[in-house]
Every structure is written in C-alpha cells, then in structure tokens.
Design a protein around this motif. Structure first.
Motif, mmCIF file in Angstrom:
data_model
loop_
_atom_site.group_PDB
_atom_site.id
_atom_site.type_symbol
_atom_site.label_atom_id
_atom_site.label_comp_id
_atom_site.label_asym_id
_atom_site.label_seq_id
_atom_site.Cartn_x
_atom_site.Cartn_y
_atom_site.Cartn_z
ATOM 1 N N GLY A 1 1.099 46.998 53.543
ATOM 2 C CA GLY A 1 1.380 47.935 52.469
ATOM 3 C C GLY A 1 0.297 48.989 52.322
ATOM 4 O O GLY A 1 0.592 50.163 52.115
ATOM 5 N N HIS A 2 -0.949 48.578 52.459
ATOM 6 C CA HIS A 2 -2.047 49.536 52.362
ATOM 7 C C HIS A 2 -2.011 50.534 53.512
ATOM 8 O O HIS A 2 -2.286 51.718 53.323
ATOM 9 N N ASN B 1 4.813 40.152 57.984
ATOM 10 C CA ASN B 1 4.990 41.119 56.900
ATOM 11 C C ASN B 1 5.413 42.477 57.466
ATOM 12 O O ASN B 1 6.325 43.110 56.944
ATOM 13 N N THR C 1 8.949 44.285 56.776
ATOM 14 C CA THR C 1 8.912 45.606 56.143
ATOM 15 C C THR C 1 9.725 46.612 56.951
ATOM 16 O O THR C 1 10.520 47.377 56.383
ATOM 17 N N THR D 1 3.645 45.385 50.691
ATOM 18 C CA THR D 1 2.448 44.813 50.075
ATOM 19 C C THR D 1 1.498 44.308 51.150
ATOM 20 O O THR D 1 1.804 44.353 52.334
ATOM 21 N N GLY D 2 0.362 43.808 50.727
ATOM 22 C CA GLY D 2 -0.622 43.254 51.649
ATOM 23 C C GLY D 2 -1.259 44.336 52.504
ATOM 24 O O GLY D 2 -1.185 45.530 52.204
ATOM 25 N N THR E 1 1.169 53.175 53.255
ATOM 26 C CA THR E 1 1.314 54.059 52.097
ATOM 27 C C THR E 1 1.347 55.519 52.508
ATOM 28 O O THR E 1 1.840 56.358 51.767
ATOM 29 N N SER F 1 6.843 50.607 49.680
ATOM 30 C CA SER F 1 6.921 49.484 48.754
ATOM 31 C C SER F 1 6.332 48.211 49.341
ATOM 32 O O SER F 1 6.329 47.168 48.683
#
Length: 134
Positions: free
Chosen positions: A52-53, A96, A100, A48-49, A56, A46
């Motif tokens: 997040g990529h 981030n 996370t 982002t930025g 995944t 979940s």
C-alpha cells in the motif's frame, strides 16, 4: 521482519501494478477505458501494508508502449519480476501484492451491466498468469 525496497524495486512494483490497470484500460477501449482506469486506480491506492505504501503513487518517468502489445511486453514481465522480488524478500507482501493487483483488475473489468467483455477477460487472464509465473 523489516523489508527495505530500493528505488528500482519500488519502480518495478509500481510499473507492474499500475501497468496492469493500464492494460485493463486498454482492453476496455471499446467500452469505458476511463472508468476501468479509475476503478483499478482506486483499488491500488486502497492497498495496505508495504504494498500500500509503494502503490500510493503511480510510477514517474515510465514510458509505456504506444500499443497494447508494447504495453503488455513491458508490464507482464514486470508483474512476474515484482512477484519474484517480493517472494524472496517478503512472502506475505507477495501475497498482498498479488491480491491487490487481482482486486484492481477485477474492479477495472467490472462492467455496468452483464459480463466483462471477452477482451477484458483475456487480459485479466494474462495478468493473472504473469503474477503466477513467479
């Protein structure tokens, strides 16, 4: 600012974050390791930025140790290395990444009732310490 991560950088980030969830799952062995892994995985996917990529997908081809100690020997230094890498290349993404991973381990540690076990709380402390060592 554009950040480009090479394959090794990406593997380090994935090994660190997904390994942290694996550590929390191992610490939950007496409770519900599957639930811990599921909740932590949902938190990672979940993100982002840039983080997040990268997160995944779980790392491919990584052979984690056979014991919790072996896993910790691999993952805790990877967490510190990931933070160092991101602090140099993209400080905002370092924040981030840290947030996370913290959300993932908190999700993994959330018991159905009451407080997390002392084992899970201690593992969460070790993971946080490794993130902050950079």
């Amino acid at each position: 600012m554009s950040v480009t991560l090479n394959d090794q950088d990406t593997l380090t980030l994935r090994t660190a974050a997904w390994g942290a969830v694996s550590l929390m799952s191992a610490a939950a062995a007496a409770g519900s390791p599957h639930k811990a892994a599921t909740e932590g995985s949902i938190a990672l996917t979940s993100a982002t930025g840039l983080v997040g990529h990268v997160l995944t997908k779980a790392p491919k081809g990584v052979k984690y140790g056979k014991s919790t100690a072996d896993l910790a020997d691999q993952v805790l230094p990877a967490l510190t290395a990931a933070m160092s890498l991101l602090n140099k290349q993209a400080p905002a993404e370092a924040d981030n990444f840290r947030r996370t991973v913290i959300v993932a381990i908190e999700a993994a540690a959330r018991p159905p009732k009451g407080e997390p076990s002392p084992t899970m709380a201690e593992m969460a402390r070790k993971i946080t310490e490794a993130l902050d060592a950079a």
